[in-house]
Design an enzyme around this catalytic site. Structure first.
Site, PDB file in Angstrom:
ATOM      1  N   VAL A 302       0.840  -1.201   0.000  1.00 39.30           N
ATOM      2  CA  VAL A 302       0.000   0.000   0.000  1.00 39.30           C
ATOM      3  C   VAL A 302       0.871   1.246   0.000  1.00 39.30           C
ATOM      4  O   VAL A 302       0.564   2.252  -0.653  1.00 39.30           O
ATOM      5  CB  VAL A 302      -0.949  -0.015   1.214  1.00 39.30           C
ATOM      6  CG1 VAL A 302      -1.652   1.333   1.357  1.00 39.30           C
ATOM      7  CG2 VAL A 302      -1.973  -1.118   1.071  1.00 39.30           C
ATOM      8  N   ALA A 303       2.005   1.196   0.716  1.00 41.75           N
ATOM      9  CA  ALA A 303       2.897   2.342   0.773  1.00 41.75           C
ATOM     10  C   ALA A 303       3.648   2.539  -0.539  1.00 41.75           C
ATOM     11  O   ALA A 303       3.880   3.659  -0.978  1.00 41.75           O
ATOM     12  CB  ALA A 303       3.891   2.172   1.919  1.00 41.75           C
ATOM     13  N   ASP A 349      -3.881  19.088 -44.150  1.00 38.63           N
ATOM     14  CA  ASP A 349      -4.550  19.204 -45.441  1.00 38.63           C
ATOM     15  C   ASP A 349      -4.775  20.693 -45.713  1.00 38.63           C
ATOM     16  O   ASP A 349      -4.813  21.505 -44.788  1.00 38.63           O
ATOM     17  CB  ASP A 349      -5.882  18.449 -45.389  1.00 38.63           C
ATOM     18  CG  ASP A 349      -6.680  18.598 -46.663  1.00 38.63           C
ATOM     19  OD1 ASP A 349      -6.097  18.418 -47.737  1.00 38.63           O
ATOM     20  OD2 ASP A 349      -7.880  18.906 -46.577  1.00 38.63           O
ATOM     21  N   ASP A 652     -10.260  16.991 -43.648  1.00 42.42           N
ATOM     22  CA  ASP A 652     -11.717  16.947 -43.595  1.00 42.42           C
ATOM     23  C   ASP A 652     -12.317  16.029 -44.652  1.00 42.42           C
ATOM     24  O   ASP A 652     -13.512  15.775 -44.633  1.00 42.42           O
ATOM     25  CB  ASP A 652     -12.301  18.358 -43.767  1.00 42.42           C
ATOM     26  CG  ASP A 652     -12.016  18.941 -45.150  1.00 42.42           C
ATOM     27  OD1 ASP A 652     -11.091  18.449 -45.814  1.00 42.42           O
ATOM     28  OD2 ASP A 652     -12.730  19.876 -45.553  1.00 42.42           O
ATOM     29  N   ASP A 656      -8.213  11.859 -46.547  1.00 44.22           N
ATOM     30  CA  ASP A 656      -7.323  12.072 -45.406  1.00 44.22           C
ATOM     31  C   ASP A 656      -7.474  10.989 -44.339  1.00 44.22           C
ATOM     32  O   ASP A 656      -6.658  10.925 -43.406  1.00 44.22           O
ATOM     33  CB  ASP A 656      -7.623  13.426 -44.741  1.00 44.22           C
ATOM     34  CG  ASP A 656      -7.487  14.585 -45.702  1.00 44.22           C
ATOM     35  OD1 ASP A 656      -6.481  14.614 -46.435  1.00 44.22           O
ATOM     36  OD2 ASP A 656      -8.376  15.456 -45.719  1.00 44.22           O
ATOM     37  N   ASN A 747      -3.477   8.957   1.333  1.00 43.11           N
ATOM     38  CA  ASN A 747      -3.669   8.943  -0.120  1.00 43.11           C
ATOM     39  C   ASN A 747      -5.031   9.493  -0.525  1.00 43.11           C
ATOM     40  O   ASN A 747      -5.169  10.116  -1.581  1.00 43.11           O
ATOM     41  CB  ASN A 747      -3.499   7.525  -0.666  1.00 43.11           C
ATOM     42  CG  ASN A 747      -2.046   7.067  -0.656  1.00 43.11           C
ATOM     43  OD1 ASN A 747      -1.136   7.893  -0.533  1.00 43.11           O
ATOM     44  ND2 ASN A 747      -1.825   5.776  -0.773  1.00 43.11           N
TER      45      ASN A 747
END
Length: 942
Positions: A302-303, A349, A652, A656, A747
């Site tokens: 946990v630490a 583009d 677009d 592409d 924590n």
């Protein structure tokens, strides 16, 4: 069999292979031969029964998008994060030894990580899907000899389709007949100007897609004229479908942050499990029972595991995603937020991304004089400027040609019906002060010669008001060379006529000057007629001669207003911007120069002729790519990624899409195609290239905050690992420095607030004046690791000192002052460390600081409650402290921020020292060593 001859049998009845079709491409075959090959009929088309049968074989005429992952798949991907897997292991072992509260807390944390990440990704995907909903167009098809209207999805190969201006081409097809047909193919090829079309057979098989004038392609639009086509491919067999198919072959790449966090996780795993193993071994050697040994191991785990790391990263990225959405940018995956910050190259583009995709007249050569046309796009506001001292010109003859020699209409709101180039003429007429619809109504056409790509001009005949009287006038517009060849005179200022030979060279030079600027040039001419209307109506073409030259206009698809500033900002940030377009290199180069891009331009043919090695060597001196194919765009992204660049690709159009998916961060425009938006990782809902730069700035800020958090978290981790290791090795407090719930409490309820300070800290003002970070330098680099460890040792030392020098005995079975003081010092030093570690190497005590202090006052109060409130004392095993003990804890804690600030001040002083002088030979040519070998650039000569 010659290549221009059709295959012997029906492609759909005899099963001719794709290889045979490639050998005999449609554009090389006569129109009648294509109809025969498709087993269709040029008059009656297909029968309904045959169409149904073909639909069974070929499927609907639809582009099938790649299915997205399910909700469970997204959640599982979040759970598979290595950090979450480590937390799952901790929760399982906690249950085994009876530490149920610890297991519950850790399990909740894992669920929070998974839910937060999955929810944000699903929300982003839903936003992207909602951006593109296309209505199925209707088409006119000849079936059983009758013209019927059907949904485009019902088309099959062999169908005969009628097209007219305004239609969307429903499938790929070979043209059978045309009348002044032009199509806009920007969605497929990236070329902004309309393309003239005719059914003439082409001889060469390897003609580029944009030059196949007898073919039309799905999802392109008809801007002028009419045509009949025979459908050759539908659905996924079309050019659009083939591009969509390319997407499934492009594997998505991991973001730089994902790669770096995976590297960090490996380091954490080694540290955490090595420490756990060491503590367990020590416990076994001491003969401790299994439960105690496992408790020690769980406490260590946990630490040692930064339980808040996945949560913070997800929260930080989700916070960034919300900020991006507010800035009109929607991301699909949270990690894409950070990827933006690592961007070192942008492949953009041109049409619709850097430019407005609105043809605009920029320059005017009229009666031998130059004029500048102001205003952008289809807005009718703007004026025509000329040099000082010149008389105001009379644009009457030009205005007649602009209005009457065109058919397009442009509303006051900028909506266009018809050819985009003609729309630019209507807008220019409005800037002159002439209304096109009213002019057309006042002076109707008596006769016309429609535009055709064969002769490249258009002529109309009208009764016009000129010099106070009504005269029968012919108006002509077309290509400058074609119009000039049919002129015998030219207008000069004051509408004075001179023989064409006196000014021919001047006109040719003017045309060249416009063309070299990348402008599309149109010329205008007129002729006053003294013949009867009947003669003109009988043979209008015979009168297109003996013209008087009026002038020329230069048309271009103008840059978006924000594009130049955005490119300049990107370059200042060390980001290479390149333009990749289907337009010709000359046009692209002119746009690139106006944008301020770097040097060098290349065409698609030269690009394909170069090897990857040659291309890599030449890239620093190449910034404009013209006449490229979708495959070229994909290859460029791949070559740049292999050379270490983090590539953003904007676009677009469907052409592409594959490159957008291949890029580290594919960016689609909100008004773009559905396929493109599905392939991209981010969608700009405002179609603004500048929004991409804003997103990159935000991405950099997010990454800096993640680095600050990891610095803070890893320092805390090292302090805890050292604390537990020393406690175990020297048997301090039976080897347990702090209980698992003490660590989890910090924590959850203490570290949360310093993290909030890091998250809300404003980005530095010079963020976009720094070069992109080197993604090959991971977060866990040696320099950073040493810094983390040094800060961790500092925090460990003050915590251990507070524990060892505290009054009273230590115990693992009941609350004790030493363990409580260690808990308090660790808590307060973490709060103060968060304040000073939020920036590096800048001081964490610099303004703005008031907001941070307000936030950090909360965990201070929480720490006091944890020590002094009864039910928390029982849960955490703490005990009340005296006033002197609280002051001692505060004194120990202040050592941490003082030492950190002193170390950063020392580094800033070292960085401010003058660097080593540059040798004279290097100063003359500092880039010499970076230049590629000229012998390797033979394909890129300009």
């Amino acid at each position: 069999m010659a290549p221009s001859e059709p295959p012997p049998n029906s492609v759909h009845q005899s099963g001719i292979s794709a290889a045979q079709i490639e050998q005999y491409p449609w554009h090389t075959q006569p129109a009648d031969a294509v109809v025969t090959t498709m087993a269709s009929d040029r008059v009656s088309g297909l029968t309904t029964g045959e169409a149904d049968a073909r639909r069974q074989r070929h499927g609907s005429n639809e582009i099938v998008s790649e299915p997205g992952p399910s909700t469970w798949a997204i959640a599982l991907e979040q759970l598979k994060d290595p950090m979450n897997l480590m937390l799952v292991a901790v929760a399982v072992f906690s249950v085994v030894i009876g530490e149920v509260p610890t297991a519950i807390v850790v399990a909740v944390l894992v669920v929070l990580n998974v839910v937060l990440g999955a929810r944000q990704e699903l929300k982003a995907r839903a936003s992207v899907d909602a951006l593109a909903r296309m209505q199925t167009p209707q088409v006119r098809v000849t079936r059983d000899g009758t013209l019927v209207q059907l949904a485009a999805t019902e088309l099959v190969p062999g169908d005969l389709v009628q097209l007219e201006a305004g239609d969307l081409v429903p499938a790929d097809g070979r043209l059978l007949t045309t009348a002044t047909l032009e199509t806009q193919e920007a969605a497929l090829t990236g070329e902004s100007a309309p393309v003239p079309k005719d059914p003439e057979t082409l001889g060469a098989a390897d003609i580029a897609l944009g030059d196949r004038s007898n073919m039309v392609y799905q999802n392109t639009s008809v801007t002028r004229g009419t045509a009949i086509m025979v459908v050759t491919e539908t659905g996924m067999d079309t050019q659009m479908g083939q591009i969509a198919s390319m997407l499934s072959a492009v594997a998505p790449v991991k973001s730089p942050l994902q790669r770096e966090l995976n590297s960090l996780t490996k380091v954490l795993s080694i540290i955490a499990w090595s420490a756990v193993a060491l503590i367990v071994v020590i416990g076994v050697i001491r003969g401790q029972d299994l439960t105690t040994v496992l408790l020690l191991g769980i406490s260590m785990a946990v630490a040692a595991i930064p339980t808040g790391l996945p949560t913070f990263v997800q929260a930080m990225l989700a916070f960034g995603a919300r900020q991006l959405a507010e800035a009109k940018a929607v991301v699909k995956n949270l990690t894409d937020v950070e990827t933006l910050g690592a961007t070192s190259a942008i492949n953009s583009d041109k049409t619709g991304t850097l430019t407005m995709n609105q043809m605009t007249v920029r320059s005017l050569y009229f009666h031998g004089q130059w004029y500048t046309v102001e205003g952008e796009g289809y807005s009718k506001s703007g004026r025509i400027a000329h040099a000082a001292g010149e008389e105001a010109p009379d644009f009457t003859m030009l205005a007649y040609g602009l209005c009457l020699d065109s058919d397009a209409t442009v509303s006051d709101t900028g909506e266009v019906v018809g050819d985009p180039t003609e729309a630019a003429l209507v807008v220019l007429a409005a800037k002159v002060g002439v209304d096109a619809p009213l002019t057309r109504q006042t002076y109707p056409r008596v006769a016309e010669v429609p535009f055709d790509s064969a002769y490249k001009f258009m002529a109309t005949f009208h009764h016009l008001q000129i010099d106070g009287s009504t005269q029968f006038v012919e108006l002509v517009k077309g290509g400058p060379d074609v119009v000039l060849a049919r002129c015998s005179a030219a207008y000069r200022p004051g509408r004075r006529e001179v023989p064409i030979d006196e000014v021919r060279e001047e006109l040719v030079e003017a045309n060249r000057a416009l063309s070299e600027k990348g402008l599309r040039v149109l010329a205008f001419a007129a002729r006053r007629l003294d013949v009867r209307e009947e003669a003109v109506q009988a043979d209008p073409m015979s009168f297109v001669e003996d013209l008087t030259f009026i002038g020329m206009i230069g048309i271009i698809d103008p840059l978006r207003p924000e594009a130049i500033d955005a490119v300049r900002t990107a370059q200042a940030a060390g980001i290479e911007v390149r333009m990749i377009t289907g337009d010709h290199v000359i046009t692209a180069s002119a746009i690139g120069a106006e944008l301020g891009l770097g040097p060098g331009a290349i065409g698609g043919g030269e690009l394909r002729a170069a090897t990857d090695e040659e291309l890599t060597a030449a890239l620093p001196n190449l910034h404009v790519f013209g006449r490229v194919t979708p495959q070229d765009k994909l290859r460029l992204a791949d070559v740049m990624q292999r050379s270490g660049a983090v590539v953003a690709m904007t676009g677009d159009a469907v052409n592409d899409a594959a490159a957008l998916k291949k890029a580290d961060i594919g960016v689609a425009m909100g008004s773009g195609s559905e396929v493109t938006k599905q392939a991209a990782r981010m969608v700009l809902t405002d179609d603004n290239f500048g929004t991409l730069i804003t997103a990159i700035r935000l991405g950099r800020s997010i990454y800096d905050k993640i680095v600050s958090y990891i610095r803070f978290q890893m320092s805390k981790l090292f302090s805890l690992v050292l604390l537990f290791l020393v406690a175990s090795i020297f048997n301090i407090n039976d080897g347990v420095a702090l209980t698992p719930l003490m660590v989890l409490f910090q924590n959850f309820f203490i570290i949360l607030f310093p993290v909030a300070v890091i998250m809300l800290d404003p980005p530095p003002p010079d963020l976009m004046n720094k070069p992109p970070r080197d993604t090959r330098m991971p977060i866990t680099n040696r320099k950073a690791f040493v810094q983390w460890f040094a800060y961790g040792v500092l925090q460990f030392a003050v915590t251990l000192a507070a524990m060892l020098l505290a009054p009273g005995d230590m115990s693992t079975t009941e609350a004790s002052v030493p363990m409580t003081m260690a808990f308090v010092v660790l808590s307060l030093s973490s709060i103060l460390a968060g304040l000073v570690m939020r920036r590096d190497p800048e001081s964490g005590l610099a303004a703005p600081i008031l907001g941070a202090l307000k936030i950090l006052s909360i965990p201070v109060v929480v720490t006091v409650f944890a020590v002094e409130v009864g039910f928390l004392q029982g849960l955490l095993m703490t005990t009340s402290l005296t006033g002197g003990q609280w002051l001692a804890c505060l004194g120990w804690s202040l050592i941490v921020p003082i030492a950190v600030e002193a170390e950063k001040a020392l580094r800033r002083r070292r960085q401010a020292r003058p660097s080593t002088p540059i040798p004279a030979e290097a100063a003359v040519d500092p880039q010499r060593a970076l230049r590629p070998d000229p012998s390797r650039e033979r394909h890129f000569a300009r």
